[in-house]
Design an enzyme around this catalytic site. Structure first.
Site, PDB file in Angstrom:
ATOM      1  N   THR A  83      -3.354  -5.521   0.566  1.00  0.00           N
ATOM      2  CA  THR A  83      -2.781  -4.192   0.825  1.00  0.00           C
ATOM      3  C   THR A  83      -3.706  -3.398   1.747  1.00  0.00           C
ATOM      4  OG1 THR A  83      -3.758  -3.077  -1.086  1.00  0.00           O
ATOM      5  CG2 THR A  83      -1.661  -4.212  -1.451  1.00  0.00           C
TER       6      THR A  83
ATOM      7  N   GLN B 282      29.287  20.427  -7.519  1.00  0.00           N
ATOM      8  CA  GLN B 282      29.842  19.098  -7.256  1.00  0.00           C
ATOM      9  C   GLN B 282      30.757  19.139  -6.020  1.00  0.00           C
ATOM     10  OE1 GLN B 282      29.403  20.533 -10.228  1.00  0.00           O
ATOM     11  NE2 GLN B 282      29.284  19.061 -11.903  1.00  0.00           N
TER      12      GLN B 282
ATOM     13  N   ARG C 111      28.671  34.241  -8.159  1.00  0.00           N
ATOM     14  CA  ARG C 111      27.304  33.919  -8.573  1.00  0.00           C
ATOM     15  C   ARG C 111      26.507  33.495  -7.345  1.00  0.00           C
ATOM     16  NH1 ARG C 111      27.387  27.713 -11.153  1.00  0.00           N
ATOM     17  NH2 ARG C 111      28.415  26.794  -9.358  1.00  0.00           N
TER      18      ARG C 111
ATOM     19  N   PHE D 201      32.261  29.668 -10.914  1.00  0.00           N
ATOM     20  CA  PHE D 201      32.213  28.529 -11.840  1.00  0.00           C
ATOM     21  C   PHE D 201      32.940  28.916 -13.116  1.00  0.00           C
ATOM     22  CE2 PHE D 201      30.078  25.601 -14.925  1.00  0.00           C
ATOM     23  CZ  PHE D 201      30.550  24.421 -14.362  1.00  0.00           C
TER      24      PHE D 201
ATOM     25  N   LYS E 235       0.867  -1.183   0.000  1.00  0.00           N
ATOM     26  CA  LYS E 235       0.000   0.000   0.000  1.00  0.00           C
ATOM     27  C   LYS E 235       0.900   1.227   0.000  1.00  0.00           C
ATOM     28  CE  LYS E 235      -4.364   0.068   0.581  1.00  0.00           C
ATOM     29  NZ  LYS E 235      -5.197  -0.501  -0.513  1.00  0.00           N
TER      30      LYS E 235
ATOM     31  N   HIS F 284      19.339  27.720 -10.829  1.00  0.00           N
ATOM     32  CA  HIS F 284      20.079  28.793 -11.503  1.00  0.00           C
ATOM     33  C   HIS F 284      19.452  30.158 -11.251  1.00  0.00           C
ATOM     34  CE1 HIS F 284      22.245  25.674 -13.584  1.00  0.00           C
ATOM     35  NE2 HIS F 284      21.148  25.206 -14.160  1.00  0.00           N
TER      36      HIS F 284
END
Ligand SMILES: O=c1[nH]c(=O)c2[nH]c(=O)[nH]c2[nH]1
Length: 286
Positions: free
Chosen positions: A57, A212, A169, A152, A12, A240
């Site tokens: 279920t 990362q 940024r 970046f 379920k 972003h």
């Protein structure tokens, strides 16, 4: 050539449950979304429609509500462990039970008044087999933003690359993280806030050259601060923020006015693990 039944499970999904615990005037609230999936000796129903081994279920749903009354909900990991163990221990044909819980937070406003906390969801996923137990805790929708200390640049480029390199940024994400525990008797009420604290602390402290790098910093902070965690998997959408070109209006824009992008978004995923821990007993968090 033969056609055979492959892996299967049933259960379920998304049993919505609110449990009020009353201590005189003061009430506490648990607001959960519980999913149960069982597997085991269930070939007969698939191959012939013989349902002798099939616990409905509907019964699973009833069990969730009955256990919420007695013994009660407690921490999500604890409630999932109770339910999963119950199904494996009471039905010999059931060899494995997986119970997944989403727990929605409510902030106390008074003895019996609450405001829903919308900023993140706590999760627990417990797998109990006849031999082993695995507990995975997690958080989703934990939205974080650094207004600077993020660069970046230096990335691979080809003829389709248009992204300008940047030394300043916004870095924003909604953390989706799951961490696998080494034991099934951890202090869950302490462990969860400590993990969230480690994730957010590492996000704040890391001067980032990529999401990362931030992901790895967040995962390794959790493993450093929580010895009970074997490995952590993170999925970080890169939310972003695009600088608006205000030059047509003869206005400067030194990282002040942004378009908050919706789609598409970068999706950075990774696992951070100890190299000396036993492997997971089942696949988790695909
Ligand atoms: O931190 C980032 N990692 C990427 O892999 C990437 N790709 C991209 O377009 N922007 C970013 N930002």
């Amino acid at each position: 050539m033969a056609i055979v039944l492959g892996e299967n499970r049933y259960g379920k999904a998304e049993v919505r449950l609110v449990r009020v615990s009353r201590d005189g005037e003061t009430h506490t609230l648990a607001d959960l979304n519980v999913s149960v999936a069982l597997s085991g000796d269930l070939a007969a129903t698939h191959l012939t429609g013989d349902n002798a081994g099939v616990l409905p279920t509907d019964t699973m749903k009833n069990t969730v509500y009955a256990f919420a009354k007695e013994p009660g909900v407690g921490e999500p990991e604890e409630f999932a462990l109770l339910l999963a163990r119950h199904f494996v221990e009471t039905h010999t044909q059931i060899r494995a039970a997986r119970v997944g819980i989403e727990s929605f937070g409510w902030e106390r406003l008074g003895p019996h008044s609450f405001r829903r906390q919308g900023d993140h969801t706590r999760t627990a996923e417990v797998t109990v087999t006849v031999e082993q137990t695995q507990v995975v805790s997690g958080v989703s929708g934990l939205t974080l933003l650094n207004a600077t200390d993020s660069e970046f640049h230096g990335y691979a480029q080809d003829r389709y690359t248009t992204l300008p390199e940047t030394t300043d940024r916004i870095l924003a994400t909604a953390v989706d993280a799951r961490w696998r525990h080494l034991r099934d008797d951890t202090d869950w009420a302490k462990s969860f806030p400590a993990a969230v604290e480690a994730l957010t602390g590492a996000f704040v402290d890391t001067y980032s050259y990529s999401l990362q790098q931030t992901l790895y910093a967040m995962g390794s902070r959790v493993l450093t601060e929580l010895p009970e965690v074997a490995e952590i998997r993170l999925a970080l959408p890169n939310k972003h923020h695009y600088l608006v070109d205000l030059s047509p209006f003869e206005l400067s824009n030194h990282n002040e006015v942004f378009i908050a992008g919706d789609r598409p978004y970068g999706l950075i995923e990774g696992t951070v693990t100890r190299d000396d821990v036993p492997p997971a007993i089942t696949e988790w968090y695909p």
